[in-house]
Design a protein around this motif. Structure first.
Motif, PDB file in Angstrom:
ATOM      1  N   CYS A  37      25.239  -1.872  -0.543  1.00 24.20           N
ATOM      2  CA  CYS A  37      24.343  -2.730  -1.193  1.00 24.20           C
ATOM      3  C   CYS A  37      23.547  -1.987  -2.233  1.00 24.20           C
ATOM      4  N   ALA A  38      23.523  -2.673  -3.240  1.00 27.10           N
ATOM      5  CA  ALA A  38      22.763  -2.107  -4.612  1.00 27.10           C
ATOM      6  C   ALA A  38      21.725  -3.248  -4.931  1.00 27.10           C
ATOM      7  N   GLY A  39      20.560  -2.879  -4.852  1.00 27.57           N
ATOM      8  CA  GLY A  39      19.251  -3.829  -5.010  1.00 27.57           C
ATOM      9  C   GLY A  39      19.319  -3.935  -6.615  1.00 27.57           C
ATOM     10  N   VAL A  40      19.175  -5.202  -7.153  1.00 30.74           N
ATOM     11  CA  VAL A  40      18.922  -5.520  -8.393  1.00 30.74           C
ATOM     12  C   VAL A  40      17.819  -6.393  -8.778  1.00 30.74           C
ATOM     13  N   ALA A  41      17.594  -6.828  -9.907  1.00 34.65           N
ATOM     14  CA  ALA A  41      16.401  -7.548 -10.286  1.00 34.65           C
ATOM     15  C   ALA A  41      16.371  -8.928  -9.788  1.00 34.65           C
ATOM     16  N   ALA A  71       0.958  -1.093   0.186  1.00 29.94           N
ATOM     17  CA  ALA A  71      -0.220   0.058   0.109  1.00 29.94           C
ATOM     18  C   ALA A  71       0.841   1.148   0.125  1.00 29.94           C
ATOM     19  N   ARG A  72       1.959   1.204   0.774  1.00 33.21           N
ATOM     20  CA  ARG A  72       2.969   2.497   0.917  1.00 33.21           C
ATOM     21  C   ARG A  72       3.343   2.545  -0.683  1.00 33.21           C
ATOM     22  N   VAL A  73       3.575   1.660  -1.446  1.00 36.95           N
ATOM     23  CA  VAL A  73       4.334   1.897  -2.802  1.00 36.95           C
ATOM     24  C   VAL A  73       3.285   2.431  -3.700  1.00 36.95           C
ATOM     25  N   LEU A  74       2.038   1.746  -3.444  1.00 35.88           N
ATOM     26  CA  LEU A  74       0.784   2.261  -4.507  1.00 35.88           C
ATOM     27  C   LEU A  74       0.481   3.756  -4.207  1.00 35.88           C
ATOM     28  N   ASP A  75       0.502   4.101  -2.899  1.00 37.04           N
ATOM     29  CA  ASP A  75      -0.178   5.339  -2.580  1.00 37.04           C
ATOM     30  C   ASP A  75       1.078   6.553  -2.976  1.00 37.04           C
ATOM     31  N   ARG A  76       2.322   6.047  -2.912  1.00 31.17           N
ATOM     32  CA  ARG A  76       3.288   6.927  -3.315  1.00 31.17           C
ATOM     33  C   ARG A  76       3.269   7.233  -4.949  1.00 31.17           C
ATOM     34  N   GLY A  77       2.949   6.144  -5.663  1.00 29.31           N
ATOM     35  CA  GLY A  77       3.018   6.276  -7.204  1.00 29.31           C
ATOM     36  C   GLY A  77       4.502   6.077  -7.609  1.00 29.31           C
ATOM     37  N   LEU A  78       5.419   5.785  -7.096  1.00 25.11           N
ATOM     38  CA  LEU A  78       6.985   5.705  -7.523  1.00 25.11           C
ATOM     39  C   LEU A  78       7.263   4.124  -7.513  1.00 25.11           C
ATOM     40  N   TYR A  79       7.588   3.719  -8.613  1.00 26.58           N
ATOM     41  CA  TYR A  79       7.577   2.293  -8.709  1.00 26.58           C
ATOM     42  C   TYR A  79       9.020   1.574  -8.872  1.00 26.58           C
ATOM     43  N   LEU A  80       9.964   2.479  -9.240  1.00 31.26           N
ATOM     44  CA  LEU A  80      11.493   2.089  -9.513  1.00 31.26           C
ATOM     45  C   LEU A  80      11.935   2.996  -9.128  1.00 31.26           C
ATOM     46  N   LEU A  81      13.461   2.890  -8.444  1.00 32.78           N
ATOM     47  CA  LEU A  81      14.493   3.463  -7.900  1.00 32.78           C
ATOM     48  C   LEU A  81      14.072   4.730  -6.962  1.00 32.78           C
ATOM     49  N   GLY A  82      13.136   4.401  -5.993  1.00 31.63           N
ATOM     50  CA  GLY A  82      12.772   5.153  -5.225  1.00 31.63           C
ATOM     51  C   GLY A  82      13.109   5.151  -3.808  1.00 31.63           C
ATOM     52  N   PRO A  83      12.341   5.564  -2.815  1.00 30.24           N
ATOM     53  CA  PRO A  83      12.694   5.465  -1.158  1.00 30.24           C
ATOM     54  C   PRO A  83      12.907   3.923  -0.627  1.00 30.24           C
ATOM     55  N   GLU A  84      11.922   3.190  -1.057  1.00 27.11           N
ATOM     56  CA  GLU A  84      11.870   1.822  -0.513  1.00 27.11           C
ATOM     57  C   GLU A  84      13.172   1.077  -0.868  1.00 27.11           C
ATOM     58  N   LEU A  85      13.569   1.222  -2.077  1.00 23.75           N
ATOM     59  CA  LEU A  85      15.046   0.673  -2.532  1.00 23.75           C
ATOM     60  C   LEU A  85      16.171   1.178  -1.791  1.00 23.75           C
ATOM     61  N   GLU A  86      16.147   2.443  -1.720  1.00 23.97           N
ATOM     62  CA  GLU A  86      17.171   3.162  -0.986  1.00 23.97           C
ATOM     63  C   GLU A  86      17.177   2.634   0.573  1.00 23.97           C
TER      64      GLU A  86
END
Ligand SMILES: Cc1ncc(COP(=O)(O)O)c(C=O)c1O
Length: 372
Positions: free
Chosen positions: A56-60, A26-41
């Motif tokens: 650490c670098a998150g990848v696919a 829900a956090r991601v949906l509400d933010r509307g930012l799906y890539l390279l955003g604050p959750e990844l960071e």
């Protein structure tokens, strides 16, 4: 017959955290930012800290992580990389996809992972790196391997796909070599709701190169210093992994308790060899793998008792149609023997003591019948 014991039921970790997972999505949906955003960071910083590493670098995926550390180290055509004979095919394919040649060595027969002496025997003037694979969660001796690599000017790369939580001398960060590739494939100790992976390293140059490579080699818009790929981790996966990371220590401790229970029962059981773990090694117990003669027969007998099992791996990379032409390879008798004998028993944090005992009772019964 009592209730079956599945090898793995991926609904269980999701159910244990369902509220947190729903909240993360829900956090991601509400933010509307799906890539390279604050959750990844945030996930990158939390996982680096859990690993005791600087970056650490998150990848696919785990495979992307493997490919990107090979590329980040500048390994390419004409280069050789020493790899274990007994590993997931991904380790070898990461080397061939860079245009380099995998040179296999046999593992130690007891620990089933490669040693410094084994790797040393395969070094040629073209060797650029050694790929250590902490197979099943059992760490390779990276102290010996890093001494070897430092002395020969080689990179020490790590396939940590199966080893989230492994330790050497009580340290997670000693498990990483120059750079380590983690997989968050759903079955792993830390599993996403799909594909995911990470590169963990103390080396800012490797980290920087991986960050560029995962996003088309792009530093800023219209600034492409490297020929990259698309290997980004999605925000939804990063958000869910953050929630699961909170429970990872607890889940790994449960795996270790189950492994101790299994080991206690294996002592004195004829016809089966359990895993061997030296005193310095903290095993992550991704898989609990025994060795038996007549593996396929034992597997069928366990299946008839409702016990789920798996084989990691029935066909080593050098025997696959995809890779046999990369040879010629040296004889790999330990790898070949393991591929005929290994059997993975149920191992996950949701297994009860009673279920673990049922697995061992069924194994003892299956082994007893083979002789008779
Ligand atoms: C040892 C090993 N290396 C690499 C991989 C590849 O990881 P992924 O499936 O996330 O690409 C896996 C498993 O899936 C693995 O077990």
């Amino acid at each position: 017959m009592s209730a079956p014991v599945p090898f793995l039921d991926l609904r269980q970790p999701t159910a244990a955290l369902r509220g947190q997972i729903d909240g993360a999505i829900a956090r991601v949906l509400d933010r509307g930012l799906y890539l390279l955003g604050p959750e990844l960071e945030a996930f990158e910083s939390e996982f680096a800290s859990w690993c005791g590493a600087r970056h650490c670098a998150g990848v696919a995926s785990g495979f992307s992580a493997l490919q990107l550390i090979v590329r980040a180290c500048g390994i390419g055509p004409g280069d050789e990389v020493i790899v274990p004979g007994n590993t997931h095919i991904a380790t070898w394919l990461a080397v061939t996809s860079a245009g380099a040649r995998p040179v296999p060595v046999d593992p130690d027969a007891a620990t089933r992972v490669i040693t410094a002496a084994g790797a040393e025997s395969a070094i040629t003037p073209r060797t650029r790196a050694v790929f250590a694979v902490h197979l099943y969660g059992m760490p390779c001796d990276l102290k010996g391997l890093s001494e070897l690599c430092r002395g020969r000017g080689l990179r020490l790369l790590v396939d940590a796909a199966q080893s989230a939580g492994a330790e050497i001398d009580g340290s997670r960060n000693l498990c990483h070599g120059d750079a380590a590739a983690y997989s968050f494939y759903p079955t792993k100790n830390l599993g996403a709701l799909g594909d995911g992976g990470a590169v963990v390293t103390d080396d800012p140059e490797i980290d920087g190169a991986v960050r560029l490579l995962r996003n088309y080699g792009m530093r800023h818009f219209a600034d492409h210093p490297m020929r990259g790929v698309n290997a980004r981790m999605e925000e939804i996966h990063a958000a869910v992994l953050r929630e699961k990371l909170v429970l990872l220590d607890e889940w790994n401790a449960r795996r270790a308790a189950l492994a101790r229970r299994y080991m206690g029962r294996l002592e004195g059981m004829p016809g089966v060899a359990g895993p061997e773990v030296p005193g310095w090694a903290g095993h992550a117990w991704h898989l609990f793998v025994v060795e038996v003669e007549d593996r396929d027969l034992i597997r069928r007998r366990l299946d008839a008792e409702g016990i789920g099992t798996a084989v990691h791996y029935p066909l080593p990379p050098h025997r696959t149609a995809a890779l046999e032409t990369v040879g010629p390879f040296p004889p790999l008798p330990i790898t070949d023997r393991l591929s005929r004998r290994v059997l993975s028993l149920p191992m996950n944090p949701f297994l009860s003591d009673a279920q673990a005992d049922r697995v061992m009772d069924a194994l003892a019964g299956a082994l007893g019948k083979v002789g008779g």
